[in-house]
Enzyme design. Structure first.
Site, PDB file in Angstrom:
ATOM      1  N   GLY A  88       0.822  -1.198   0.000  1.00 55.16           N
ATOM      2  CA  GLY A  88       0.000   0.000   0.000  1.00 55.16           C
ATOM      3  C   GLY A  88       0.853   1.243   0.000  1.00 55.16           C
ATOM      4  O   GLY A  88       2.086   1.178  -0.035  1.00 55.16           O
ATOM      5  N   ALA A  91       2.103   1.229   3.864  1.00 51.58           N
ATOM      6  CA  ALA A  91       2.598   0.019   4.510  1.00 51.58           C
ATOM      7  C   ALA A  91       2.548  -1.178   3.578  1.00 51.58           C
ATOM      8  O   ALA A  91       1.754  -1.213   2.632  1.00 51.58           O
ATOM      9  CB  ALA A  91       1.781  -0.276   5.766  1.00 51.58           C
ATOM     10  N   ASN A  92       3.414  -2.143   3.860  1.00 51.02           N
ATOM     11  CA  ASN A  92       3.377  -3.452   3.221  1.00 51.02           C
ATOM     12  C   ASN A  92       3.074  -4.492   4.286  1.00 51.02           C
ATOM     13  O   ASN A  92       3.467  -4.353   5.440  1.00 51.02           O
ATOM     14  CB  ASN A  92       4.717  -3.785   2.556  1.00 51.02           C
ATOM     15  CG  ASN A  92       4.961  -2.980   1.299  1.00 51.02           C
ATOM     16  OD1 ASN A  92       4.175  -2.090   0.960  1.00 51.02           O
ATOM     17  ND2 ASN A  92       6.038  -3.271   0.617  1.00 51.02           N
ATOM     18  N   VAL A  93       2.388  -5.567   3.877  1.00 48.81           N
ATOM     19  CA  VAL A  93       2.063  -6.651   4.801  1.00 48.81           C
ATOM     20  C   VAL A  93       2.687  -7.939   4.274  1.00 48.81           C
ATOM     21  O   VAL A  93       2.576  -8.245   3.085  1.00 48.81           O
ATOM     22  CB  VAL A  93       0.538  -6.825   4.962  1.00 48.81           C
ATOM     23  CG1 VAL A  93       0.236  -7.908   6.002  1.00 48.81           C
ATOM     24  CG2 VAL A  93      -0.117  -5.512   5.366  1.00 48.81           C
ATOM     25  N   ASP A 217     -12.382   4.550   6.705  1.00 45.36           N
ATOM     26  CA  ASP A 217     -12.040   4.196   5.324  1.00 45.36           C
ATOM     27  C   ASP A 217     -12.691   2.856   4.966  1.00 45.36           C
ATOM     28  O   ASP A 217     -12.116   2.052   4.246  1.00 45.36           O
ATOM     29  CB  ASP A 217     -10.521   4.112   5.156  1.00 45.36           C
ATOM     30  CG  ASP A 217     -10.093   4.020   3.697  1.00 45.36           C
ATOM     31  OD1 ASP A 217     -10.814   4.570   2.836  1.00 45.36           O
ATOM     32  OD2 ASP A 217      -9.071   3.372   3.402  1.00 45.36           O
ATOM     33  N   ASP A 234      -7.503  -2.990   8.458  1.00 44.92           N
ATOM     34  CA  ASP A 234      -6.975  -1.629   8.276  1.00 44.92           C
ATOM     35  C   ASP A 234      -7.628  -0.614   9.212  1.00 44.92           C
ATOM     36  O   ASP A 234      -8.356   0.282   8.784  1.00 44.92           O
ATOM     37  CB  ASP A 234      -7.136  -1.176   6.821  1.00 44.92           C
ATOM     38  CG  ASP A 234      -6.397  -2.066   5.848  1.00 44.92           C
ATOM     39  OD1 ASP A 234      -5.390  -2.671   6.249  1.00 44.92           O
ATOM     40  OD2 ASP A 234      -6.842  -2.173   4.682  1.00 44.92           O
TER      41      ASP A 234
END
Length: 294
Positions: A88, A91-93, A217, A234
């Protein structure tokens, strides 16, 4: 997709409030590790940097972030990394192997992120007073906020990934998915019973609100199906009901949800959904002994 969704039991929680009136953004052990870069850490850094899926992730895995990951490994929360789940703007997951199974590791970027969108959720929130525009402080506070929001939502009976550990800009939480793929988003599945699905989403929005939170969101992109349950993702940007823009964020959530289920063939009105979410909780029925004293 299953038509039956079980709702979580609501735990007795603390009253609505702002958990992080003051957020500690001073250096952590992860920062000290990153500066010290002892031999074991250097070997860990090299191993991560040489892993195929991380070779192009220099903007994510800066030295301080590697220090946070190293600390989580040392503390027994992570044993080994898997592959990326999602990427994103902020952030990354990633998946990771933990002593008790697979977990998800969310890494918030510091150096390469554009935090202009974050300001909408931070400005006016008393938990973030004094942080200013320092990226490190913003990310550390934001990560702590998501951890706290997940705990509060879970206690309020909302199915979210269970938060496990936090270190600086890294959040370890429950992995929602199977061996082959992550849990699928609501827009990626065939919904057999849109009415039941909508009612569960509406109830989760109501439970969030009664827990003092507004997602901010919410849409079909952060609602996933896992093990026959709907789960909300999120919550980093989620604000308390005391935020000056909380009503605007809630109205936007209602619009997004109503629009999605409208496309599924339901007649859903933004205003009706907003009214259902914000309806005051009914007073408990008095017991016979209480009646006798009145």
């Amino acid at each position: 997709m299953t038509e039956e969704f079980g709702l979580l039991e609501i735990e007795e929680g603390e009253p609505v409030g702002d958990e992080f009136e003051e957020i500690d953004v001073t250096d952590t052990e992860a920062d000290r590790i990153a500066r010290k870069q002892d031999r074991e850490f250097l070997e860990f850094r090299k191993r991560i940097k040489n892993t195929e899926q991380f070779k192009v992730e220099a903007s994510v895995f800066d030295d301080a972030t590697l220090g946070a990951l190293y600390k989580l490994v040392q503390d027994g929360y992570i044993d080994a990394f898997g592959g990326p789940i999602s990427t994103g703007k902020e952030a990354n997951v990633y998946t990771a192997l933990a002593p008790d199974g697979e977990v998800a590791v969310k890494v918030y970027r510091i150096n390469a992120s554009d935090f202009r969108d974050m300001r909408e959720y931070l400005d006016g929130d008393p938990r973030f007073e004094g942080i200013g525009s320092d990226k490190k402080k913003v990310v550390v506070a934001w990560t702590k906020k998501e951890f706290a929001n997940l705990k509060r939502a879970l206690a309020g009976g909302v199915r979210v990934p269970e938060p496990i550990a936090i270190e600086r800009n890294v959040l370890v939480m429950e992995y929602l998915g199977g061996e082959d793929q992550r849990a699928r988003r609501l827009n990626e599945v065939h919904i057999e019973n849109p009415r039941t699905t909508y009612e569960v989403v509406r109830e989760y929005m109501r439970r969030l609100y009664r827990s003092g939170l507004i997602h901010g969101d919410l849409s079909e992109y952060n609602l996933v199906v896992h093990g026959g349950e709907l789960c909300v993702l999120d919550l980093g940007q989620a604000v308390t009901v005391h935020h000056p823009n909380s009503r605007e964020f809630l109205e936007r959530d209602c619009h997004n949800v109503a629009a999605f289920f409208g496309r599924q063939g339901l007649e859903v009105d933004d205003g009706d959904l907003l009214e259902a979410v914000t309806e005051p909780e009914p007073e408990p029925e008095p017991t016979p002994s209480e009646d006798a004293t009145r």
